[in-house]
Structures are given as C-alpha cells and as structure tokens.
Design an enzyme around this catalytic site. Structure first.
Site, PDB file in Angstrom:
ATOM      1  N   HIS A 128       3.527   8.162  -5.363  1.00 53.06           N
ATOM      2  CA  HIS A 128       2.412   7.411  -4.786  1.00 53.06           C
ATOM      3  C   HIS A 128       2.601   7.253  -3.270  1.00 53.06           C
ATOM      4  CE1 HIS A 128      -0.762   4.223  -4.917  1.00 53.06           C
ATOM      5  NE2 HIS A 128      -0.103   3.789  -3.858  1.00 53.06           N
ATOM      6  N   GLU A 129       3.756   6.750  -2.873  1.00 49.26           N
ATOM      7  CA  GLU A 129       3.997   6.516  -1.448  1.00 49.26           C
ATOM      8  C   GLU A 129       4.081   7.836  -0.691  1.00 49.26           C
ATOM      9  OE1 GLU A 129       3.368   3.636  -0.590  1.00 49.26           O
ATOM     10  OE2 GLU A 129       3.699   2.551  -2.463  1.00 49.26           O
ATOM     11  N   HIS A 154       0.631   8.706   0.283  1.00 48.19           N
ATOM     12  CA  HIS A 154       0.252   7.994   1.514  1.00 48.19           C
ATOM     13  C   HIS A 154       0.891   8.665   2.730  1.00 48.19           C
ATOM     14  CE1 HIS A 154      -1.890   4.548  -0.086  1.00 48.19           C
ATOM     15  NE2 HIS A 154      -0.895   4.164  -0.857  1.00 48.19           N
ATOM     16  N   GLU A 169      -5.723   5.220  -0.204  1.00 50.97           N
ATOM     17  CA  GLU A 169      -5.336   5.103  -1.612  1.00 50.97           C
ATOM     18  C   GLU A 169      -5.789   6.327  -2.413  1.00 50.97           C
ATOM     19  OE1 GLU A 169      -3.324   2.818  -2.282  1.00 50.97           O
ATOM     20  OE2 GLU A 169      -3.269   2.660  -4.460  1.00 50.97           O
TER      21      GLU A 169
HETATM   22 ZN    ZN Z   1      -1.101   2.715  -2.363  1.00 47.15          ZN
END
Ligand code: ZN
Length: 501
Positions: A265-266, A269, A295
């Site tokens: 997830h990160e 980003h 996101e």
């Molecule tokens: Zn996030």
C-alpha cells in the site's frame, strides 16, 4: 500586460522554492518524529514543526508573493505557466484565509492531542482523550469557518483533502455502495464456501518478510534509490523531497498479512510521489492531485494487483521459497483465497476489500455529527459501537479497537476519511480504463512484469501532478465521472468467483 512575464515567473518559482524547502524540513522532522525520535524529544519537536508552519505561512501570505501572483494573473499565460499560477493562487488563498495565530495554535493543539490520543489508546481510556477531542473540535470549527465563508463547514474541511468534493457528492456515491456491499457481505456469509486463513497465521521471520516485501515493491516500480523502508506503529508514506520518498510498515508477530499489505500500500503511494513531474518539483504543480487520487494508487497496487491471482501466480513460488516450512505444502489457490477472505472485523486498516468501505462510512457519519454538534464527544463510543453492530454485525469489546483506533481526529483531520473510499473506487475505475487501453494485463503479471501498468499510471495520473483537478483527472484518464460501478463490478466478479456464489 505590457512587460515580459518571464521575470515574474522566475520570481514566483524562487519564492515557491523557499516555501518548498521549508515544507521539506518540516516533512523530514515529522518523519523522524514518527520513526526514530526519542520520546523525550517530542515536545521540542512539536514546537519546532509549529514554528516552521508559521514561517511557511508567512511566506505564503507575503505581499511580495501576492504582487507577483497578481501580475502573472494579469498576463496572458498558457499551458503549464497558467496552471502554475492557478494552483499557486489556490494555495495562497487557502493560507491567507487562516490567521497566523490560528496556524500556530492549531499545529500545537493537534500535536499535543496526538500524544494524548496515543496514551489513551494504549490504556484504552477514552475518558482521558474526550476533553482533548472537544478542544480539537473547537479549533477545527475555527479552521472550517475561515475556509467556508458562510458555507457548509464539513464541505470546507473535506475540500482541503479532496478538492471540489462535498458531503453530498460523497453520499451520492456511498448510498448505493453501502446497499450493495451489505448485500454482498450477507451473501458471502450465507452462501459462500468456507475459506481457511490458517496458512497465513503464526510466526514468520521478519527479516525474510521484509526482503520478500521489498522485492515486490521494487518489482512494482518503487525506487529504493529514491526511498527507504522503516518500521512504525502506523504505516505511512512521506514525499520529503525530489528523490526522497520514504515508506514505513509494521510487522505482526502472528499474521503474514500484517506487514505485506501495508508495505505494498505505502509503496503504491511512494511510486506516485516518485513519478510526479520533476520539472515542477518545488511548486504546487509538482504535487499530488488529491488524497483520493493518492489513495487510488496505493489501493491499486495493494489490492487490485497485490491481491489478484495472476500476481500471486508469479509471487507465490517466491514466497514459498522464502518460507518453505510454512508454505511449501500450501497450494496457490488456498493461499490466494486466504489472502482475500471477507470477514467483518474491528480494525479499518486490516479490513478486507469488501467490508473496508463500511468502516469509512461509519467515520464519515460520525465526524459530521461531531462537527455540527449533533453528537456529543462523550457519546462517541456508544454511537461508534451501535454503528459497528448495525453495519458489520460486531461490537468492539473496547475503545482501543473502537473509536480510539485511528489518529485522524486526534490530528485535527475531519473530512479526510471519505478519501480512502473515493480513492479505492477510483482504483477500480482506473483499472478498467487501463485494461481497455492495454488489453489483458494478467499474462504480464504472471511473468512478474508490471512496467506496462506503471507506465499507464505515469502517463494518465502521475506525470500530471496537480495540473488537473481530481474530477478532470478522472474524466481524462477513464472517460467518465467517478462512480462506484467499476468497483462494484470488480468486487462482485472477484468475490463471486472466490466464494462460489
Ligand atoms: Zn493510503
């Protein structure tokens, strides 16, 4: 305008460069505060970050910047120059609306509140946090009033995170989404086959997990020469400056999912930040479009790719080599199903793809009620638990796993939560558009090739920075307004197959 705007543009970029450098200093100090700062350094660090915030505000509201901006607005600019002036105007207006005194007071209030929240959460003691949350709401309302100009307070706050979005727009998306998801969760519970998560539970060596997770993040396109991975309680990504985009994760001693998905997830980003337009670094144009767009990138890599079967056809043999004793005898299908199990749970950041939105909707409803005063802070735990029972069929056994779990309200961030769902919906919409343009990308994923996916995202999302509003970016990339439909198609197909519905 008669004179050449080149000199004014140079002056604008120089002034924005100073502001960007202050922002970089503050971002690095904040990153350090959340990773390695000794606890006794917290008070001094919070004050220093607040000081930089005030300095930044001074530069943003400086008359010299206002003059050069006004001169450029009167000039006949086109393309990137016009976009730069437009985006700088937005940031200058946002800063100018807030009195300097409020900027400093808010920074200190929210910083202290986060420390108090962390202690209250650790002790499961909502009563000790309640007065701080009440003070936060007073400051948040002041900020909202400064931006709202008599309009809706929630909309004014939400716009800071998701430009041009409103509570009504969020509701228009959430209402059909809620109905469909509650139905899908019900179908899975009643008719879905049983999925065994045991293969993911138990101890997995952390060093090996980290090596595997980093190898996947790099395969997706996260550049470790322009980033790094550290450990924190609350995973986050931070674009500190050009060539320095850091991510963090945490490890759960008893669950393989605990570090893997936050890392991916990160990394999602981080990949977005690493591919923002270099030529606009240090200006508003070189920044991300909105939190929802941010996101969409993290959720796309984490879920749409990272929880898909084609991806695991490539990755699973590697994971089995990493943990031969634990996974050598577990088949791919069983492993993939376990990674995607749908189960009402208490913690938002650990929720599966289907129930995740229900967590966000609960927060959206409660923060609006807190802001307009129809919900008293003292009644928050009860209201929270009632909604968990109504939407997810479970009641938190304590506030630590209930209304104290997220940092946002302690950090003064009201209006932020919906961006998680909006971004997730956008990830599915982008994925449909990507597949329309590129055809089936499953075979590439089966070979561990993600460059085609990445280059599409760079082309349609990353390289534009803030050139387009989130709505324009969505339309240009996908040909349509943001809608829950692509996500619902994705979820119904994926989970229908997985659960044999
Ligand atoms: Zn996030």
């Amino acid at each position: 305008m008669t004179h050449d705007p080149t000199a004014s543009l140079t002056e604008l970029r120089d002034r924005l460069g100073v502001i960007a450098d202050l922002t970089q200093a503050s971002a690095l100090m904040t990153w350090d505060q959340r990773t390695y700062l000794p606890p006794k350094g917290n008070t001094g660090r919070s004050r220093a970050i607040a000081t930089i915030g005030r300095l930044r505000h001074d530069h943003m509201t400086d008359n010299g910047l206002a003059d050069v901006l006004a001169a450029l607005e009167a000039a006949d600019l086109e393309g990137d120059d016009a976009a730069l002036v437009r985006e700088t105007r937005r940031d200058v207006d946002l800063a100018t609306r807030l009195p300097r005194e409020l900027v400093g007071r808010a920074a200190e209030q929210f910083s202290v509140a986060q420390t108090r929240w962390a202690a209250a959460r650790a002790d499961d003691d909502f009563a000790s946090f309640a007065p701080v949350l009440r003070e936060n709401l007073v400051v948040v309302r002041e900020i909202a009033q400064a931006h709202a100009a008599g309009g809706d307070l929630y909309d004014a706050l939400h716009d800071l995170y998701e430009r041009d979005s409103t509570a009504a727009a969020v509701e228009a998306v959430f209402t059909p989404l809620r109905a469909e998801l509650v139905e899908l969760v019900g179908e899975i519970r009643e008719r879905g086959r049983a999925i065994d998560v045991a293969p993911l539970l138990g101890a997995f060596d952390e060093g090996r997990q980290e090596r595997f997770n980093v190898s996947v993040a790099r395969a997706f396109g996260y550049d470790m020469e322009a980033g790094r991975l550290d450990r924190t309680t609350h995973p986050f990504a931070s674009g500190i400056g050009r060539g320095d985009v850091r991510i963090t994760t945490r490890y759960k001693s008893d669950d393989l999912r605990g570090a893997l998905f936050p890392t991916l997830h990160e990394a999602g980003h981080g990949i977005y930040e690493q591919n923002l337009p270099a030529e606009h670094a240090g200006t508003p144009l070189g920044r991300y479009a909105s939190l929802g767009v941010h996101e969409s990138q993290s959720r796309l890599w984490e879920n749409v790719v990272g929880r898909s079967l084609p991806f695991w056809e490539w990755a699973y043999p590697r994971l089995q080599e990493t943990f031969p004793d634990r996974l050598g005898a577990v088949g791919l299908e069983a492993f993939h199903a376990a990674m995607n199990v749908v189960e009402p749970s208490l913690i938002r950041v650990e929720a599966d793809e289907v129930t995740y939105h229900l967590h966000v909707m609960i927060r959206f409803e409660l923060e609006r009620a807190l802001l307009d005063g129809s919900l008293e802070v003292d009644d928050l735990p009860g209201a929270w638990n009632e909604r968990y029972e109504a939407y997810l069929g479970i009641t938190p056994p304590d506030d630590r796993r209930g209304c104290l779990q997220d940092v946002h309200w302690a950090g003064g961030m009201i209006g932020y939560f919906p961006t998680y769902s909006l971004g997730t919906l956008l990830s599915a919409q982008l994925w449909e558009a990507l597949r329309r343009d590129q055809g089936d990308v499953d075979d590439a994923m089966r070979r561990g090739e993600f460059g085609g996916i990445l280059s599409w995202l760079i082309e349609h999302v990353h390289r534009h920075g803030r050139r387009y509003t989130p709505a324009e970016l969505t339309r240009r990339a996908t040909g349509a307004e943001l809608s829950a439909e692509p996500y619902l198609r994705y979820a119904r197909e994926k989970y229908g197959t997985l659960y044999g519905l």
